[in-house]
Scaffold this motif. Structure first.
Motif, PDB file in Angstrom:
ATOM      1  N   ILE A 482       4.140  10.449  -9.806  1.00  0.00           N
ATOM      2  CA  ILE A 482       5.273   9.564 -10.106  1.00  0.00           C
ATOM      3  C   ILE A 482       5.345   9.314 -11.610  1.00  0.00           C
ATOM      4  N   ALA A 483       4.171   9.076 -12.207  1.00  0.00           N
ATOM      5  CA  ALA A 483       4.130   8.848 -13.651  1.00  0.00           C
ATOM      6  C   ALA A 483       4.684  10.060 -14.393  1.00  0.00           C
ATOM      7  N   THR A 556      13.500   1.752 -20.386  1.00  0.00           N
ATOM      8  CA  THR A 556      12.342   2.502 -19.897  1.00  0.00           C
ATOM      9  C   THR A 556      11.225   1.519 -19.592  1.00  0.00           C
ATOM     10  N   ALA A 557      11.169   0.425 -20.355  1.00  0.00           N
ATOM     11  CA  ALA A 557      10.122  -0.562 -20.130  1.00  0.00           C
ATOM     12  C   ALA A 557      10.272  -1.247 -18.775  1.00  0.00           C
ATOM     13  N   SER A 558      11.496  -1.451 -18.326  1.00  0.00           N
ATOM     14  CA  SER A 558      11.656  -2.067 -17.009  1.00  0.00           C
ATOM     15  C   SER A 558      11.269  -1.079 -15.907  1.00  0.00           C
ATOM     16  N   ASP A 559      11.454   0.218 -16.173  1.00  0.00           N
ATOM     17  CA  ASP A 559      10.948   1.231 -15.246  1.00  0.00           C
ATOM     18  C   ASP A 559       9.415   1.199 -15.212  1.00  0.00           C
ATOM     19  N   VAL A 560       8.820   1.025 -16.408  1.00  0.00           N
ATOM     20  CA  VAL A 560       7.361   0.977 -16.491  1.00  0.00           C
ATOM     21  C   VAL A 560       6.844  -0.215 -15.688  1.00  0.00           C
ATOM     22  N   PHE A 561       7.553  -1.323 -15.780  1.00  0.00           N
ATOM     23  CA  PHE A 561       7.156  -2.504 -15.011  1.00  0.00           C
ATOM     24  C   PHE A 561       7.148  -2.175 -13.517  1.00  0.00           C
ATOM     25  N   CYS A 624       1.110  -2.482 -17.139  1.00  0.00           N
ATOM     26  CA  CYS A 624       2.544  -2.161 -16.998  1.00  0.00           C
ATOM     27  C   CYS A 624       3.351  -3.390 -16.597  1.00  0.00           C
ATOM     28  N   CYS A 625       2.696  -4.344 -15.983  1.00  0.00           N
ATOM     29  CA  CYS A 625       3.416  -5.525 -15.507  1.00  0.00           C
ATOM     30  C   CYS A 625       3.440  -6.637 -16.554  1.00  0.00           C
ATOM     31  N   HIS A 626       3.116  -6.307 -17.770  1.00  0.00           N
ATOM     32  CA  HIS A 626       3.146  -7.314 -18.825  1.00  0.00           C
ATOM     33  C   HIS A 626       4.550  -7.906 -18.943  1.00  0.00           C
ATOM     34  N   PRO A 633       2.807  -0.147 -21.811  1.00  0.00           N
ATOM     35  CA  PRO A 633       2.631   1.196 -22.365  1.00  0.00           C
ATOM     36  C   PRO A 633       3.809   2.099 -21.990  1.00  0.00           C
ATOM     37  N   SER A 634       3.928   3.178 -22.735  1.00  0.00           N
ATOM     38  CA  SER A 634       4.934   4.174 -22.346  1.00  0.00           C
ATOM     39  C   SER A 634       4.378   4.985 -21.187  1.00  0.00           C
TER      40      SER A 634
END
Ligand SMILES: *[C@@H]1O[C@H](CO)[C@@H](O)[C@H](O)[C@H]1NC(C)=O
Ligand SMILES: *[C@@H]1O[C@H](CO)[C@@H](O)[C@H](O)[C@H]1NC(C)=O
Ligand SMILES: *[C@@H]1O[C@H](CO)[C@@H](O)[C@H](O)[C@H]1NC(C)=O
Ligand SMILES: *[C@@H]1O[C@H](CO)[C@@H](O)[C@H](O)[C@H]1NC(C)=O
Ligand SMILES: *[C@@H]1O[C@H](CO)[C@@H](O)[C@H](O)[C@H]1NC(C)=O
Ligand SMILES: *[C@@H]1O[C@H](CO)[C@@H](O)[C@H](O)[C@H]1NC(C)=O
Ligand SMILES: *[C@@H]1O[C@H](CO)[C@@H](O)[C@H](O)[C@H]1NC(C)=O
Length: 699
Positions: A482-483, A556-561, A624-626, A633-634
């Motif tokens: 997935i990553a 992209t950061a909300s995807d990372v979350f 990732c949930c920061h 992180p990316s």
């Protein structure tokens, strides 16, 4: 030189005389009302000028052509055989008209193809000229006053080249008429001849080409036949254009002595030169046909000097206009039929839908899914219902069709542009989007069919049903896959694609336990639908980054979350949230703060996992949930952490959301708290919490 030319000229003239063998048998007058035969043949008129009585504009040209009128405006011309013809036959105490036959070849050369006029007649007249006659529509035959008067004793075959004129009723141009004392025709026919197969062939009188006319009247049967045809034809048509039995008027017209000949007239704007190239005539008690006129034996026809321009400007414009209109009508008809056909298939294309390589036909999808049969449903939720379909019997042709009914079709047009580009995404961890189709209010997306089901079912349903717990290695492989898919979307493709809805049910697992992300970018359809003054957040509760609830902007950061939540979920086997009191990330964080994070690992795995890997995975999930997007992180980093290529950094300050939520998270440790009043999305009035994607809007 000069004498030579004169010699040649003389020789030519001499030959002309030979060719124009004109034989005339003069009519002999015997007794009153007793027919005698009259027969003559003029193959050209040279040498027999005296046999023809000319009047008006008529003349015999040096080349032997009889020209009845030239193209001078409003002139008349007449040319009659100079001797009367006896056509009355006394049958004891009754009289009838004797048989007669005539044949002539004529040429009409108009000023221009649209401005010819007015025509000419072959006439039986009591006089050898028509002194009172008028020009134009009176054809040099009659005038306004005597038109229709029974005392005229005129029979005429008219060759009319002018369309309907004022007081003359019911005319069309280019026609033949039989006229009795009047210019109104008793019989009228368009100019056609019958070919061998009996088909009608039409042609123009004023074509400038030689035309042959035949008129035969059989006295005993009172039959009048008339034929007209282009003189170039090898033989005369078998069937006459006009065949009239009983022409009783003829006996009222024919007098003791009649003259036979031609009249012609021109008009003001419409004028033609009317020529007769040859003429034969025969009359008597019994019908003997007039001598045939062979074109090769006649003087050469007058040169066709008609201007083409008139036709061009007038009629041509009309023809072009009509053709244009016809074409447009045909095109409309064509499109109407196409539209109707489409309508029947329910596949109505709007402009913007054409020329998209990924567009599919509804008909095909309908067939592939058995008409969207309920038995074919392999999933619901997200943004629509998914059907399994097969384009052919081959298993590789299996497809998944996602049927979405957006709230409005407003955003679809833009979205399709996006689908078109998403259709070019190719990655082993992405579900291949094959195409799309719009049908009525539905948008259909066609994906590769992935047989093993979703991560959601592997994590939850299957263990419940069969106790088959997803192994640790499989979980790690899935997480990395997935990553990898997200990394491709975020960084490796030509454009940045934000998934917007990362969650287990959007991760499909293929036969090799290889995860494939689906539905990427789809949430954007819903974002687009909204009016500009409304902020809409699209995603799934539990996976939505906190900043989404504040500014609604996916990144992209909300995807990372969302990936972080998913990662924690994969490791722990627990849903991210539960009726608003349990929050997976907070719970794992609490465990971490107590110093032992491993109890977060799915208890169903027992000891079947690698502790080091689990710690890394959980730490990455938390990272990732920061709450601060910048601190996450990316995906590239995430992949490096998971692969053990880089150490997971310590989680910095301000990881959580607020004191109040933190408190509730502590409470939520037991998953049984009933303090359901605070959540990370509490600022929105979301009443339903489910695993489905939700759309929240606020102003
Ligand atoms: C023919 O008729 C005219 C009058 O119609 C008459 O003057 C003439 O004498 C007649 N001729 C003969 C030969 O009967
Ligand atoms: C017509 O011409 C021919 C010779 O070509 C001649 O024999 C005949 O007499 C002419 N007829 C008349 C009426 O002049
Ligand atoms: C002339 O007419 C009468 C009466 O109609 C008729 O009896 C007689 O036969 C006719 N004569 C001829 C020669 O036709
Ligand atoms: C027909 O013509 C004659 C002779 O020219 C004339 O006397 C008569 O009045 C005309 N009839 C009509 C109806 O014009
Ligand atoms: C007129 O035409 C008809 C039909 O073609 C034919 O039967 C008849 O014999 C013709 N009559 C004459 C006089 O040419
Ligand atoms: C006309 O034909 C009939 C019968 O065919 C014949 O008896 C008669 O003599 C002919 N008349 C002439 C003037 O040729
Ligand atoms: C016309 O004349 C030419 C040459 O004189 C001849 O070959 C042809 O058969 C004739 N045509 C007819 C229909 O008489």
């Amino acid at each position: 030189m000069g004498t030579g030319r004169a010699m040649v000229l003389l020789l030519l003239l001499f030959m002309l005389f030979l060719v124009l063998d004109v034989s005339v048998v003069g009519a002999q007058k015997t007794t009153n009302t007793t027919t005698t035969t009259t027969e003559f043949t003029f193959r050209g008129f040279t040498g027999n000028e005296s046999s023809i009585r000319l009047a008006g504009a008529a003349m015999i040209k040096p080349d032997g052509l009889l020209r009845i009128t030239d193209r001078t405006q409003t002139v008349t011309g007449t040319a009659f055989y100079n001797k009367p013809v006896r056509l009355l036959e006394n049958n004891g105490n009754s009289t009838r008209v004797a048989s007669f036959s005539t044949s002539f070849v004529f040429v009409i050369i108009p000023t221009s193809s649209s401005n010819g006029g007015f025509g000419f007649t072959f006439t039986l007249s009591p006089t050898p000229d028509r002194p009172e006659a008028d020009a134009a529509q009176y054809l040099g035959l009659l005038n306004e006053d005597n038109d229709g008067n029974l005392t005229n004793h005129v029979f005429a075959v008219e060759f009319d080249t002018v369309q309907g004129f004022g007081d003359v009723s019911d005319r069309s141009g280019n026609h033949i008429g039989l006229n009795f004392n009047s210019l109104t025709s008793d019989v009228q026919e368009p100019v056609v001849y019958y070919d061998e197969s009996g088909r009608k062939e039409d042609f123009l009188l004023q074509s400038g080409d030689p035309i042959q006319a035949l008129l035969d009247y059989d006295g005993p049967t009172q039959t009048l036949n008339f034929t007209v045809y282009p003189a170039r034809l090898k033989s005369r048509p078998v069937r006459p254009l006009i065949s009239q039995q009983h022409v009783p008027k003829l006996v009222e017209i024919v007098q003791e002595e009649m003259y036979v000949g031609f009249t012609a007239a021109t008009g003001i704007d419409q004028s033609s030169a009317h020529y007769v190239m040859g003429w034969s005539f025969s009359s008597g008690v019994n019908l003997s046909l007039a001598k045939p006129l062979n074109l090769s034996e006649l003087p050469p026809p007058p040169p066709n000097t008609a201007k083409k321009t008139g036709y061009d400007s007038g009629v041509l414009a009309l023809i072009v206009a009509l053709s244009g209109v016809t074409l447009i009508l045909l095109a409309l008809l064509f499109f109407f039929l196409m539209y109707k056909k489409r309508l029947q298939q329910g596949d109505i294309l709007e402009d913007w839908e054409i020329n998209h390589p990924h567009r599919r036909r509804y008909k095909d999808l309908y067939a592939a899914t058995d008409g969207f049969n309920k038995n074919r449903i392999i999933g619901t939720g997200g943004f629509g219902t998914v059907f399994r379909g097969s384009l052919s019997s081959s298993p590789s042709d299996q497809i998944a069709v996602k049927k979405i009914t957006p709230n409005s079709m407003q955003g679809v047009r833009e979205f399709v542009a996006e689908i078109e580009s998403l259709g070019r995404l190719r990655h082993k961890n992405l579900v291949n989007l094959q195409g799309w189709c719009k049908h009525k209010n539905d948008l259909l997306l066609i994906y590769d069919y992935i047989p093993n089901g979703s991560l959601d079912s592997l994590l939850y349903s299957r263990p419940r049903q069969s106790g088959a717990v997803l192994s640790w290695n499989a979980r790690l492989q899935i997480a990395k896959g997935i990553a990898s898919g997200l990394l491709y979307l975020h960084e490796e493709w030509e454009k940045i694609v934000i998934h917007r809805d990362v969650k287990p049910s959007n991760v499909l697992i293929d036969d090799d336990m290889n995860p494939r992300l689906g539905d990427f970018g789809l949430a954007r359809l819903y974002e687009r639908e909204t009016l500009s003054h409304t902020t809409v957040v699209v995603g799934t509760i539990g996976y939505m980054a906190p900043e989404l609830t504040r500014n609604g902007k996916s990144s992209t950061a909300s995807d990372v979350f969302a990936f972080g939540v998913l990662l924690l979920e994969i490791v722990s086997g627990r849903r991210p949230t539960d009726s608003g009191t349990f929050f997976l990330a907070d719970w794992v964080m609490e465990l971490r703060e107590t110093g032992d994070i491993l109890p977060a690992v799915d208890p169903r795995l027992g000891s079947g996992y690698e502790a080091g890997e689990a710690k890394v995975a959980l730490s990455v999930g938390l990272l990732c949930c920061h709450q601060r997007p910048a601190s996450r992180p990316s995906m590239r980093r995430v992949l490096k952490y998971l692969n053990g290529e880089e150490d997971v950094p310590e989680i910095g300050d301000h990881w959580g959301y607020s004191d109040s939520s933190k408190r509730s998270k502590v409470e939520g440790y037991n998953v049984s708290s009933d303090k359901a009043n605070s959540s990370s999305v509490a600022s929105f009035s979301v009443t339903r919490v489910s695993s489905s994607s939700v759309i929240m809007s606020g102003r």
